[in-house]
Design an enzyme around this catalytic site. Structure first.
Site, PDB file in Angstrom:
ATOM      1  CG  HIS A  97      39.781  30.346  40.403  1.00  0.00           C
ATOM      2  ND1 HIS A  97      38.642  29.955  39.739  1.00  0.00           N
ATOM      3  CD2 HIS A  97      40.549  31.012  39.503  1.00  0.00           C
ATOM      4  CE1 HIS A  97      38.720  30.363  38.471  1.00  0.00           C
ATOM      5  NE2 HIS A  97      39.846  31.015  38.309  1.00  0.00           N
ATOM      6  CG  HIS A 107      34.938  38.248  35.948  1.00  0.00           C
ATOM      7  ND1 HIS A 107      33.899  38.888  35.298  1.00  0.00           N
ATOM      8  CD2 HIS A 107      36.080  38.816  35.483  1.00  0.00           C
ATOM      9  CE1 HIS A 107      34.394  39.779  34.466  1.00  0.00           C
ATOM     10  NE2 HIS A 107      35.704  39.769  34.560  1.00  0.00           N
ATOM     11  CG  ASN A 109      36.727  44.349  33.747  1.00  0.00           C
ATOM     12  OD1 ASN A 109      36.134  45.165  33.055  1.00  0.00           O
ATOM     13  ND2 ASN A 109      38.026  44.182  33.691  1.00  0.00           N
ATOM     14  CB  VAL A 110      35.024  48.695  36.987  1.00  0.00           C
ATOM     15  CG1 VAL A 110      33.672  48.289  37.553  1.00  0.00           C
ATOM     16  CG2 VAL A 110      36.096  48.581  38.073  1.00  0.00           C
ATOM     17  NE  ARG A 111      35.551  46.373  29.603  1.00  0.00           N
ATOM     18  CZ  ARG A 111      34.621  45.568  30.118  1.00  0.00           C
ATOM     19  NH1 ARG A 111      34.703  45.180  31.377  1.00  0.00           N
ATOM     20  NH2 ARG A 111      33.621  45.150  29.369  1.00  0.00           N
ATOM     21  NE  ARG A 261      54.343  41.248  34.370  1.00  0.00           N
ATOM     22  CZ  ARG A 261      54.141  40.443  35.418  1.00  0.00           C
ATOM     23  NH1 ARG A 261      52.922  40.266  35.883  1.00  0.00           N
ATOM     24  NH2 ARG A 261      55.158  39.826  35.996  1.00  0.00           N
TER      25      ARG A 261
END
Length: 303
Positions: A97, A107, A109-111, A261
């Protein structure tokens, strides 16, 4: 089909996190904090966070590697037959931000997931993507971001970019508002239709492309002059980001359901946000143009 290699994936993810943080620190001039954590049920991660930076008002680049005995419902949503299996998941997820309202939120994301059960073949898949959320739309920025996404996927098949672009448009859609979160990008999940080596190469190409996709935009917009009007609109539009992440985002739901978390999961939320009752921008303004020219789904690469 080639055999999954979690150790190779983990090594790449840790390196990706470090490279992205180093690139952002070079732009911002302030170091990211590092917070390593452990998950009682298994695994842990490394959170890298910046708050009140010179360029980034808030940002996080997180690595996690977690495992458990029963796959959470959010992860098994499209594969109900896997519910209850033992699982392992790892990934890098980031949200940035910037303070300047002309610099878009982003944003990425890699998973990787693997679900196992005794006496059965492991089931694995990749997911990921990146999307851009401007507050003041810029056609050059949207085209650049989508071009990098296109080029990252092109070596693995011509069909992936249009398919993942459409998937992104549909996923990052705020259903209760009937509007897109931003100008999109690419999104994919439950992906294992290529052999492992090729699928991993495609995911690496997408993840490695993030720096080229976003940093030129951030560098070009971070010093644009702005006033209270722009900051006020930015805070209002950030409210849409919060609504999507808390109400609809599967990644947020997975993190909370799996006992992840909380501080790391919710680092995606912006620090200053506003809501108003039934507010509409004045016609003909730059704020109105976001709704008319940028949020509706379109082909950003059309000539």
């Amino acid at each position: 089909m080639s055999t999954p290699s979690p150790s190779a994936i983990k090594a790449w993810l840790l390196d990706l996190q470090q490279r992205i943080v180093a690139a952002l620190e070079a732009v911002d001039g302030k170091p990211f904090l590092q917070d390593s954590w452990e998950r009682p049920e298994g695994g842990g991660g490394i959170s890298r966070l910046i708050e009140e930076g010179n360029v980034l008002e808030r940002g996080g680049v997180n690595f996690s590697h977690v495992m458990g005995a029963n796959l959470p419902p959010s992860a098994a949503a499209s594969r109900p037959e896997l519910a209850g299996r033992a699982w392992e998941a790892m990934g890098v997820s980031l949200v940035l931000h910037p303070r300047n309202p002309y610099a878009p939120t982003v944003h990425m994301n890699v998973r990787f997931f693997e679900a196992t059960a005794e006496g059965q073949e492991p089931v694995w898949w990749f997911g990921g993507g990146m999307d851009l959320t401007p507050y003041y739309g810029n056609l050059d920025d949207a085209r650049h971001f989508h071009q990098v996404c296109h080029d990252a996927l092109a070596p693995y098949g011509d069909a992936f970019y249009p398919r993942f672009k459409k998937w992104c448009d549909e996923y990052f859609y705020i259903k209760h508002r009937k509007e897109a979160r931003g100008v999109g990008g690419i999104f994919f999940d439950d992906f294992n239709e290529l052999p492992f080596d090729e699928a991993f190469a495609m995911v690496r190409s997408a993840g490695d492309g993030f720096i080229d996709a976003y940093l030129p935009i951030l560098q070009a917009r971070k010093d644009t002059p702005y006033g209270e009007r722009e900051r006020d609109f930015q805070a209002y539009r950030r409210g849409r980001y919060v609504e999507f992440n808390l109400v609809w985002d599967r990644g947020t739901h997975f993190g909370l359901q799996s006992g992840g978390r909380t501080e790391a999961i919710l680092m995606s939320l912006p620090p200053i946000v506003k809501w108003r009752y039934d507010w509409q921008p004045e016609p003909g303004t730059a704020e109105a143009a976001l709704y008319t020219d940028f949020l509706p789904h379109r082909d950003w690469l059309a000539k």
